[in-house]
Design an enzyme around this catalytic site. Sequence first.
Site, PDB file in Angstrom:
ATOM      1  CG  HIS A 154       0.639   7.114   5.274  1.00  0.00           C
ATOM      2  ND1 HIS A 154       1.821   7.655   5.723  1.00  0.00           N
ATOM      3  CD2 HIS A 154       0.863   5.786   5.138  1.00  0.00           C
ATOM      4  CE1 HIS A 154       2.726   6.688   5.855  1.00  0.00           C
ATOM      5  NE2 HIS A 154       2.169   5.539   5.507  1.00  0.00           N
ATOM      6  CG  HIS A 157      -0.092   1.587   7.427  1.00  0.00           C
ATOM      7  ND1 HIS A 157       0.907   1.184   8.299  1.00  0.00           N
ATOM      8  CD2 HIS A 157       0.519   2.374   6.502  1.00  0.00           C
ATOM      9  CE1 HIS A 157       2.064   1.726   7.899  1.00  0.00           C
ATOM     10  NE2 HIS A 157       1.856   2.447   6.811  1.00  0.00           N
ATOM     11  CD  GLU A 158      -0.795   2.639   2.850  1.00  0.00           C
ATOM     12  OE1 GLU A 158      -0.390   3.810   2.774  1.00  0.00           O
ATOM     13  OE2 GLU A 158      -0.022   1.672   3.002  1.00  0.00           O
ATOM     14  N   GLY A 183       0.835  -1.197   0.000  1.00  0.00           N
ATOM     15  CA  GLY A 183       0.000   0.000   0.000  1.00  0.00           C
ATOM     16  C   GLY A 183       0.866   1.242   0.000  1.00  0.00           C
ATOM     17  CB  CYS A 190       5.723   2.719   7.214  1.00  0.00           C
ATOM     18  SG  CYS A 190       5.160   4.131   6.256  1.00  0.00           S
ATOM     19  CG  LEU A 191       6.821   1.406   1.215  1.00  0.00           C
ATOM     20  CD1 LEU A 191       5.990   1.696  -0.028  1.00  0.00           C
ATOM     21  CD2 LEU A 191       7.924   0.416   0.897  1.00  0.00           C
ATOM     22  CD  GLN A 209       3.631   5.994   2.215  1.00  0.00           C
ATOM     23  OE1 GLN A 209       2.625   5.464   1.785  1.00  0.00           O
ATOM     24  NE2 GLN A 209       4.627   5.296   2.748  1.00  0.00           N
TER      25      GLN A 209
HETATM   26 ZN    ZN Z   1       3.066   3.678   5.597  1.00  0.00          ZN
END
Ligand code: ZN
Length: 169
Positions: free
Chosen positions: A148, A144-145, A51, A102-103, A56
């Site tokens: 963000h 989670h997304e 995701g 997380c990226l 991001q």
């Molecule tokens: Zn993340």
Amino acid sequence: MARQRKVRSIIVLPDARLRQVSQTVPTFDQNLIEQFADMEAAMRSGPGGVGIAAPQLGDNRRIMVVDCTVARHSCRNHGLLHLVNPEIIEHSGDDVLGREGCLSVPDWIGMVSRARIIRLKYQDMQGETYEMEASGFEARVIQHEVDHLDGILFIDRVVSTHDLVRRMG
Ligand code: ZN
């Protein structure tokens, strides 16, 4: 020859853009479709990306991509999702603890409690409104997304900092 899409780099902590509340998307145009393509490419550029949310990539719009078909453990999922203005309208089932990374927070993983089942309202790339139910790992990724888009990272939700550990290898 196919035009190569340049993969845009994912921004990481402590970049302040990760902490902004993103804006509702009012127009559904070619620019939105391009942004989705950039996000998908960035999500797939690293290992285990399931995701990604627009902040991001430094984009302040309420857009995210989820694809749990590539998850290591199989889970019930809806395949590749392009979600515009997503809103969790219902949480149900017991909260469950699960490991998250997380990226934008490279090298760290932690245990986070999330609702097992959610109901999500969202728009697609054309601006059509839908509702869907997600559960288990896919519900976790969506929660989670969506976080963000509100400037929240999983490290804000870890049960205790003792559960925040450096990813090995
Ligand atoms: Zn993340």
